[in-house]
Structures are given as C-alpha cells and as structure tokens.
Enzyme design. Structure first.
Site, PDB file in Angstrom:
ATOM      1  N   SER A  42       0.794  -1.235   0.000  1.00 18.66           N
ATOM      2  CA  SER A  42       0.000   0.000   0.000  1.00 18.66           C
ATOM      3  C   SER A  42       0.825   1.284   0.000  1.00 18.66           C
ATOM      4  O   SER A  42       0.259   2.361  -0.189  1.00 18.66           O
ATOM      5  CB  SER A  42      -0.933   0.030   1.204  1.00 18.66           C
ATOM      6  OG  SER A  42      -2.105  -0.640   0.881  1.00 18.66           O
ATOM      7  N   LYS A  51       0.303   3.301  -2.958  1.00 19.82           N
ATOM      8  CA  LYS A  51      -0.875   4.178  -3.096  1.00 19.82           C
ATOM      9  C   LYS A  51      -0.472   5.654  -2.994  1.00 19.82           C
ATOM     10  O   LYS A  51      -1.089   6.530  -3.583  1.00 19.82           O
ATOM     11  CB  LYS A  51      -1.913   3.833  -2.024  1.00 19.82           C
ATOM     12  CG  LYS A  51      -2.490   2.423  -2.193  1.00 19.82           C
ATOM     13  CD  LYS A  51      -3.371   2.022  -1.013  1.00 19.82           C
ATOM     14  CE  LYS A  51      -3.906   0.602  -1.212  1.00 19.82           C
ATOM     15  NZ  LYS A  51      -4.576   0.073  -0.018  1.00 19.82           N
ATOM     16  N   TYR A 104      -3.355  -2.620 -10.485  1.00 16.12           N
ATOM     17  CA  TYR A 104      -3.307  -2.411  -9.035  1.00 16.12           C
ATOM     18  C   TYR A 104      -2.359  -3.426  -8.374  1.00 16.12           C
ATOM     19  O   TYR A 104      -1.528  -3.061  -7.535  1.00 16.12           O
ATOM     20  CB  TYR A 104      -4.724  -2.521  -8.454  1.00 16.12           C
ATOM     21  CG  TYR A 104      -4.758  -2.489  -6.948  1.00 16.12           C
ATOM     22  CD1 TYR A 104      -4.553  -1.293  -6.256  1.00 16.12           C
ATOM     23  CD2 TYR A 104      -4.977  -3.644  -6.206  1.00 16.12           C
ATOM     24  CE1 TYR A 104      -4.562  -1.265  -4.870  1.00 16.12           C
ATOM     25  CE2 TYR A 104      -4.990  -3.619  -4.824  1.00 16.12           C
ATOM     26  CZ  TYR A 104      -4.775  -2.431  -4.160  1.00 16.12           C
ATOM     27  OH  TYR A 104      -4.776  -2.408  -2.787  1.00 16.12           O
ATOM     28  N   TYR A 163      -4.429   3.434   8.151  1.00 15.84           N
ATOM     29  CA  TYR A 163      -5.702   2.726   8.299  1.00 15.84           C
ATOM     30  C   TYR A 163      -6.425   3.169   9.566  1.00 15.84           C
ATOM     31  O   TYR A 163      -6.325   4.313   9.973  1.00 15.84           O
ATOM     32  CB  TYR A 163      -5.482   1.202   8.274  1.00 15.84           C
ATOM     33  CG  TYR A 163      -4.717   0.765   7.057  1.00 15.84           C
ATOM     34  CD1 TYR A 163      -5.177   1.097   5.791  1.00 15.84           C
ATOM     35  CD2 TYR A 163      -3.543   0.053   7.156  1.00 15.84           C
ATOM     36  CE1 TYR A 163      -4.489   0.693   4.666  1.00 15.84           C
ATOM     37  CE2 TYR A 163      -2.851  -0.351   6.033  1.00 15.84           C
ATOM     38  CZ  TYR A 163      -3.327  -0.024   4.799  1.00 15.84           C
ATOM     39  OH  TYR A 163      -2.648  -0.407   3.703  1.00 15.84           O
ATOM     40  N   VAL A 170       1.107  -3.735   3.744  1.00 15.36           N
ATOM     41  CA  VAL A 170       1.068  -5.042   4.414  1.00 15.36           C
ATOM     42  C   VAL A 170       2.328  -5.880   4.173  1.00 15.36           C
ATOM     43  O   VAL A 170       2.475  -6.953   4.752  1.00 15.36           O
ATOM     44  CB  VAL A 170      -0.197  -5.865   4.052  1.00 15.36           C
ATOM     45  CG1 VAL A 170      -1.456  -5.216   4.588  1.00 15.36           C
ATOM     46  CG2 VAL A 170      -0.290  -6.122   2.562  1.00 15.36           C
TER      47      VAL A 170
HETATM   48  N1  GLU Z   1      -2.208  -5.220  -2.100  1.00 20.24           N
HETATM   49  C1  GLU Z   1      -2.827  -5.152  -0.824  1.00 20.24           C
HETATM   50  C2  GLU Z   1      -4.306  -5.415  -0.937  1.00 20.24           C
HETATM   51  O1  GLU Z   1      -4.903  -5.014  -1.886  1.00 20.24           O
HETATM   52  C3  GLU Z   1      -2.521  -3.814  -0.253  1.00 20.24           C
HETATM   53  C4  GLU Z   1      -2.981  -3.685   1.153  1.00 20.24           C
HETATM   54  C5  GLU Z   1      -1.997  -2.966   2.051  1.00 20.24           C
HETATM   55  O2  GLU Z   1      -0.791  -2.926   1.847  1.00 20.24           O
HETATM   56  O3  GLU Z   1      -2.504  -2.440   3.030  1.00 20.24           O
HETATM   57  O4  GLU Z   1      -4.900  -6.020  -0.096  1.00 20.24           O
END
Ligand code: GLU
Length: 305
Positions: free
Chosen positions: A64, A67, A189, A241, A259
C-alpha cells in the site's frame, strides 16, 4: 549534529523484544513466505545525507505504500480533480472494507484504503500510455534506482487472491466511479502493490514530500509545494488505516504503511524515514516498524507535535 547512524543502530537493537508480537501477512500467499525477522531502517535528509541500518538495502513488497506514489502521479496530472473520485477523510475501517462504499455511492473515503486506491488508479489509467510503465518509471525516478521493479511472484499471487478488491471495483463501477475494464484495473493495481523497493529506495522516494515537492537530487519538481502539503495532510489523517490516531499519538508524523511491513514517514522540512519489519499488528501496520518510528521521533525530537 545528532549522530543519526548511532541512533539507527541503537534502534535496530532496541526493537528486538517486538519480534514475535505481530504476524506476517498471509492473505496474499507469496507474502507469507517472507522471513519474519527482517528489520531495516533508512533516513534521507534534505541535505542529501542518508543513513541506514540492518536490512535497509533489501527490496521488499511495498504494497500500500504504492498508493502514495500513485496519488502523487494522479495529482501531478489531474490536480484537485482527484478529489471528485475519492474523499480525504479517515475511514475508521480496515483497508479492504467495503462497508461504507455502498452507503456512500461508490466514492471511497480516501485514496489510501483499497477502494480509494482503485479509484485513483482508474483516473491515472485514463491517460494515454501504459500505466504500469508510468508507475515503474516514476518509482525509479524517485528512488534514483533503475533496478526498482515488480516482483512477479507477488503480483501473480495477489492477482489470484483478489476477490475482495474485484468486488470493490465492480461495486464502484456500478456507481460510475470506475471507468476502466475491471480486470485491467486489478492487474495494474496488483502490479503497483507488488513493486519491490528497499528502505533506502523508499526514503529517497519520499523526500519530495518533506521538501515541498522539490529536492536537490531530482532533476525537476515532483509535486508543487501545495500538493506536497496536502498529501502530507492526507497521510497524517488516513495513512495508517484505522489505527491512524494511535500512530499519530505514538509517532507524530505523516506516514503510509503497507502489508509487506514497510512504513514511509515524513518529517516536514527535514527528512523522510523508511522502515521495514514484516510482522503486522491487528490493523495491518508493521508492529516493529511502528515501535522503531516511535523511538526515532522520541530520540531525535522530530515528531511534528
Ligand atoms: N495489495 C494489498 C491489498 O490489496 C494492499 C494492502 C496494504 O498494503 O494495506 O490487499
């Protein structure tokens, strides 16, 4: 000047009791293979100096944290139009929750939860050209490292376990907030999440957020000062989060986690800090990484509050 190298080396030893308290992400099978006891930390100062410790040179799955960089790309091309597709409020839910998405007519709360990242990427994919190349090239440019690349094994593993993300994308498409083909969007993604970078790469890549969008190392401005300021604000309120409040309380910096166990944090005006330790807490943030950043801001007095 503070001895940053000694501080990082001290932290690398002091976090030892934190290992075993979290759990490596296993909902993406390839991530479950990563050794739990890795620890790396790197800082990149605006002056150009950099310091690192432990496994800071080893690439890992940024997940993430990507992002953040896709948001930068989207903002640099579309400016405030991004905010017609995603909000800028904390969600209070898990990163892959869909609970609010239907109630809020397919407009995700922010660009850092999965549906928000999908909507941001969908906007970026409306540009001519291959979005995957655009993202990879941007990360290479930011990290000044041409070896930055996708981890194909992680990408395929993630794509094979993407039912929740697929469901979110279809729901948003139903509300008119996704325009691309859902399978193309998901593949892109998973590509961005499976990019592998080291703490050293990430610290350099994050520096423009600390320095008003411009650094002496990069040839041209990455963002405007106003955009850098806004992205920091969204990181501070949405980047960790639904434990964003306790992270601000403990660490006191804008940050984005993934994650894969990475966290990229920004000390406005001064430096960026990247840490990696794969075991996650119940919210999906690196347990030891959060501990390390808490120690870092305490020892260096760099928290913003
Ligand atoms: N690729 C992970 C997902 O879509 C990213 C989630 C993350 O890093 O928080 O679940």
């Amino acid at each position: 000047m503070l001895d940053y190298q000694a501080t990082l080396d001290y932290i690398a030893e002091a976090v030892e009791p934190g290992f075993g308290k979290g759990k490596v992400a296993d909902y993406i099978p390839a991530l479950a293979e990563v050794p739990a006891r890795k620890f790396g930390m790197a800082i990149q100062l605006a002056s150009g100096e950099r310091f690192s410790t432990g496994d800071a040179h080893e690439p890992f799955s940024i997940q993430s944290i990507s992002k953040l960089f896709v948001l930068e790309l989207a903002m640099s091309h579309f400016g405030d139009m991004v905010w017609t597709r995603v909000g800028k409020e904390p969600s209070g839910d898990r990163f892959n929750s869909m609970i609010k998405l239907e109630m809020e007519h397919g407009v995700p709360r922010n660009p850092f939860i999965n549906p928000g990242a999908l909507a941001t990427l969908d906007l970026l994919m409306s540009l001519k050209g291959d979005a995957k190349h655009r993202i990879r090239n941007f990360l290479r440019y930011l990290a000044m490292n041409d070896k930055v690349d996708v981890d194909d094994v992680v990408m395929r593993s993630e794509l094979g376990h993407a039912s929740l993300n697929r469901a979110m994308a279809h729901l948003m498409k139903g509300y008119g907030n996704i325009h691309m083909d859902v399978e193309d969007l998901l593949e892109t993604y998973c590509f961005q999440c499976a990019m592998a970078m080291s703490c050293e790469d990430l610290a350099l890549a994050g520096l423009p957020l600390a320095t008003g969008g411009y650094t002496e190392m990069h040839d041209s401005a990455v963002l405007s000062a106003a955009q850098a300021k806004r992205i920091n604000a969204v990181m501070l309120t949405c980047g960790m989060y639904d434990s964003v409040g306790s992270f601000a309380y403990r660490v006191g910096l804008p940050a984005k986690s993934g994650v894969g166990g990475g966290i990229l944090a920004v000390v406005p005006g001064t430096m960026s800090v990247a840490v990696w330790a794969p075991e996650l807490d119940q919210f999906g943030n690196s347990y030891v990484g959060t501990m390390a950043l808490e120690m870092f801001t305490k020892l260096t007095r760099t928290g913003i509050f």
